[in-house]
Design an enzyme around this catalytic site. Structure first.
Site, short mmCIF file in Angstrom:
data_model
loop_
_atom_site.label_atom_id
_atom_site.label_comp_id
_atom_site.label_asym_id
_atom_site.label_seq_id
_atom_site.Cartn_x
_atom_site.Cartn_y
_atom_site.Cartn_z
N HIS A 1 19.97 -15.27 -9.70
CA HIS A 1 20.35 -13.94 -10.19
C HIS A 1 20.14 -13.84 -11.69
CE1 HIS A 1 24.33 -16.05 -10.55
NE2 HIS A 1 24.42 -15.35 -11.64
N GLU B 1 23.75 -9.37 -11.65
CA GLU B 1 25.16 -9.54 -12.02
C GLU B 1 25.41 -8.76 -13.30
OE1 GLU B 1 26.31 -13.58 -12.92
OE2 GLU B 1 28.41 -13.09 -13.16
N HIS C 1 22.75 -14.27 -18.84
CA HIS C 1 22.22 -15.53 -18.31
C HIS C 1 21.26 -15.28 -17.14
CE1 HIS C 1 26.01 -15.09 -15.87
NE2 HIS C 1 25.27 -15.57 -14.89
C1 LIG Z 1 31.46 -18.03 -11.51
C2 LIG Z 1 30.74 -16.77 -11.39
C3 LIG Z 1 29.32 -16.94 -11.85
C4 LIG Z 1 29.17 -16.17 -13.17
O1 LIG Z 1 28.03 -16.02 -13.65
O2 LIG Z 1 30.21 -15.77 -13.74
C5 LIG Z 1 28.33 -16.47 -10.82
O3 LIG Z 1 27.24 -16.04 -11.11
S1 LIG Z 1 28.83 -16.59 -9.17
C6 LIG Z 1 27.25 -16.53 -8.27
C7 LIG Z 1 27.47 -16.63 -6.79
N1 LIG Z 1 28.01 -15.39 -6.27
C8 LIG Z 1 27.20 -14.45 -5.77
O4 LIG Z 1 25.99 -14.59 -5.69
C9 LIG Z 1 27.90 -13.20 -5.28
C10 LIG Z 1 26.91 -12.13 -4.86
N2 LIG Z 1 26.03 -12.62 -3.81
C11 LIG Z 1 26.23 -12.26 -2.50
O5 LIG Z 1 27.11 -11.53 -2.14
C12 LIG Z 1 25.23 -12.86 -1.51
O6 LIG Z 1 24.59 -13.97 -2.10
C13 LIG Z 1 24.12 -11.85 -1.05
C14 LIG Z 1 24.78 -10.69 -0.31
C15 LIG Z 1 23.34 -11.34 -2.24
C16 LIG Z 1 23.17 -12.57 -0.14
O7 LIG Z 1 23.91 -13.26 0.81
P1 LIG Z 1 23.16 -13.92 2.06
O8 LIG Z 1 21.96 -14.68 1.61
O9 LIG Z 1 24.17 -14.69 2.86
O10 LIG Z 1 22.82 -12.61 2.85
P2 LIG Z 1 21.54 -12.19 3.59
O11 LIG Z 1 20.87 -13.35 4.23
O12 LIG Z 1 21.97 -11.05 4.44
O13 LIG Z 1 20.57 -11.63 2.43
C17 LIG Z 1 20.21 -10.28 2.44
C18 LIG Z 1 18.81 -10.20 1.89
O14 LIG Z 1 18.87 -10.52 0.49
C19 LIG Z 1 18.04 -11.63 0.24
N3 LIG Z 1 18.70 -12.42 -0.79
C20 LIG Z 1 19.80 -13.18 -0.66
N4 LIG Z 1 20.14 -13.75 -1.85
C21 LIG Z 1 19.21 -13.32 -2.73
C22 LIG Z 1 18.99 -13.55 -4.12
N5 LIG Z 1 19.82 -14.36 -4.82
N6 LIG Z 1 17.95 -12.95 -4.73
C23 LIG Z 1 17.12 -12.14 -4.01
N7 LIG Z 1 17.26 -11.86 -2.68
C24 LIG Z 1 18.30 -12.46 -2.08
C25 LIG Z 1 17.90 -12.39 1.53
O15 LIG Z 1 16.72 -13.14 1.52
C26 LIG Z 1 17.85 -11.22 2.50
O16 LIG Z 1 16.57 -10.64 2.43
P3 LIG Z 1 15.74 -10.40 3.78
O17 LIG Z 1 14.41 -9.85 3.32
O18 LIG Z 1 16.57 -9.41 4.57
O19 LIG Z 1 15.64 -11.74 4.46
CO LIG Z 2 26.15 -15.67 -12.91
#
Ligand SMILES: CC[C@H](C(=O)O)C(=O)SCCNC(=O)CCNC(=O)[C@H](O)C(C)(C)COP(=O)(O)OP(=O)(O)OC[C@H]1O[C@@H](n2cnc3c(N)ncnc32)[C@H](O)[C@@H]1OP(=O)(O)O
Ligand SMILES: [Co+2]
Length: 134
Positions: free
Chosen positions: A79, A130, A7
């Site tokens: 993602h 993912e 997905h």
């Molecule tokens: C039910 C489950 C379902 C499934 O399919 O089965 C799901 O998909 S659940 C989906 C939700 N869960 C997750 O996303 C878990 C993994 N994600 C994480 O742990 C966080 O979202 C993380 C660590 C990727 C980002 O968290 P956060 O935004 O709070 O952290 P930062 O601000 O420190 O971000 C670091 C850096 O990454 C960039 N960033 C954040 N999110 C994304 C993204 N989705 N795609 C691309 N880049 C991303 C953010 O802008 C920061 O970049 P920087 O240049 O340092 O500003």
């Molecule tokens: Co997902």
């Protein structure tokens, strides 16, 4: 190692509005909302002939996607999920190559009842990856 595209996820500020848009403007087959408290999201899946779209909205106070939506208030592609046959073997290979596995590093059960893991976006050209074991 990675197989089919399972997905593509889109974080949205209003889940029902996004679902209506896909249902009405795009004529898509839209599922019902699913709460996923273990992942801090409410999701709706849209079935396509060759893959799925996952609409995501934060669930609870410390949703991992809240930061993304704060930065992208209109929403955005969040993602991409690839299928793997053996998620632990994939994880160990990726960790050995220096990739960061997010969270505890142990798979959690995702929206399809299968183990999932996430890889840091900064290690994959800015795309949050993912992996789902099928
Ligand atoms: C039910 C489950 C379902 C499934 O399919 O089965 C799901 O998909 S659940 C989906 C939700 N869960 C997750 O996303 C878990 C993994 N994600 C994480 O742990 C966080 O979202 C993380 C660590 C990727 C980002 O968290 P956060 O935004 O709070 O952290 P930062 O601000 O420190 O971000 C670091 C850096 O990454 C960039 N960033 C954040 N999110 C994304 C993204 N989705 N795609 C691309 N880049 C991303 C953010 O802008 C920061 O970049 P920087 O240049 O340092 O500003
Ligand atoms: Co997902």
């Amino acid at each position: 190692m990675i197989g089919r595209l399972n997905h593509v996820a889109i974080a949205v500020p209003d889940l029902e509005a996004a679902a209506d848009l896909y249902r009405n403007a795009l004529g898509a087959q839209v599922g019902a909302p699913q709460d996923e408290p273990d992942h801090g999201v409410r999701v709706i899946f849209i079935e396509l002939p060759n893959t799925k779209i996952e609409l995501l909205n934060p669930l609870g106070a410390d949703s991992p996607i809240q930061g993304f939506l704060d930065k992208n208030p209109a929403g955005g592609i969040h993602h991409i999920c690839y299928e793997v046959e053996d998620i632990l073997a994939a994880r160990d290979k990726l960790k050995a190559s220096g990739a960061r596995v997010l969270g505890s590093g142990e798979p959690k059960i995702g929206a399809h009842g299968k183990p999932v893991l996430f890889l840091h976006p900064k290690d994959f050209n800015g795309a949050l990856v993912e992996l789902e074991e099928v």
